[in-house]
Design an enzyme around this catalytic site. Structure first.
Site, short mmCIF file in Angstrom:
data_model
loop_
_atom_site.label_atom_id
_atom_site.label_comp_id
_atom_site.label_asym_id
_atom_site.label_seq_id
_atom_site.Cartn_x
_atom_site.Cartn_y
_atom_site.Cartn_z
N ASP A 107 0.89 -1.16 0.00
CA ASP A 107 0.00 0.00 0.00
C ASP A 107 0.93 1.21 0.00
OD1 ASP A 107 0.85 0.41 2.63
OD2 ASP A 107 -1.07 -0.11 3.54
N CYS A 108 0.37 2.42 -0.02
CA CYS A 108 1.22 3.61 -0.22
C CYS A 108 2.28 3.79 0.86
CB CYS A 108 0.36 4.86 -0.36
SG CYS A 108 -0.54 5.35 1.14
N HIS A 159 -2.54 9.77 1.84
CA HIS A 159 -1.71 9.15 0.81
C HIS A 159 -0.30 9.72 0.87
CE1 HIS A 159 -1.02 6.75 -2.71
NE2 HIS A 159 -0.68 7.79 -3.45
N HIS A 171 4.56 6.00 -6.27
CA HIS A 171 3.65 5.63 -5.20
C HIS A 171 2.87 4.37 -5.56
CE1 HIS A 171 -0.08 7.70 -7.12
NE2 HIS A 171 0.88 7.61 -8.04
#
Length: 202
Positions: A107-108, A159, A171
């Site tokens: 994930d980010c 984010h 990203h």
């Protein structure tokens, strides 16, 4: 040198002396600098040029000093930055998965956490906590390796990505997408950009 010189502030005397040096004021007869009268057009032009020259010299020194500082900082960051440049391409194209920190998906914040751990920097796990680490960096001063943060609602960070130069960042976006490069200069990420932090050499 000139009439009523005691009425001239010390900081202004250098400028008046410059008038003498250029021959605009020669101290003979009525052609003397008088602080009580209006400045002649010729004196004003010459003094304006002198101010411009002094400002240009000052600006040049400031730019040189700033460049020296940036070069110094760049030198200290170089080993970790170079390592990061080697690592990032290896993660491109891997799928997004919420809660994942690699090695096959991210994930980010998991991507950021994993990559920085590999270069010797341990960061918090969530993007909101990562935004509290390091030092603030203005958007126009971003350099490779800075962390860029986004807030969909304009106030709560949701984010994070890694700035890689040229207005772009790497990203892990969201479910259904892969680790990739996006732009900060337009579109969704330009509109939701929130802040940036420098954690390498910062």
């Amino acid at each position: 040198m000139f009439s009523d010189q005691d009425l001239i502030s010390p900081w202004a005397r250098e400028a008046v002396e410059y008038l003498y040096g250029t021959g605009v004021t020669d101290g003979v007869g009525g052609n003397r600098f008088d602080p009580k009268r209006s400045t002649s057009r010729e004196e004003a032009i010459v003094l304006s040029k002198r101010v411009y020259m002094l400002f240009s010299e000052y600006q040049a020194r400031e730019i040189e000093a700033r460049s020296t500082v940036l070069a110094s900082r760049g030198g200290s960051r170089s080993p970790q930055i170079e390592k990061l440049k080697e690592l990032i391409p290896q993660e491109m194209g891997k799928p997004y998965r919420w809660g994942a920190t690699g090695p096959n998906s991210y994930d980010c914040s998991g991507l950021v956490y994993s990559l920085y751990k590999k270069i010797g920097i341990t960061l918090p796990r969530s993007s909101s906590e990562q935004a509290k680490v390091g030092t603030y960096v203005a958007k126009e001063d971003l350099t490779y390796g800075d962390l860029v943060f986004f807030a969909r609602d304009g106030k709560n960070i949701n984010h994070v990505g890694i700035y890689v130069g040229g207005g772009e960042f790497v990203h892990a976006p969201q479910t259904g997408e892969v680790v990739k490069t996006s732009t900060l200069l337009s579109g969704y990420y330009a509109n939701t950009y929130y802040t940036a932090r420098r954690v390498i050499g910062g």
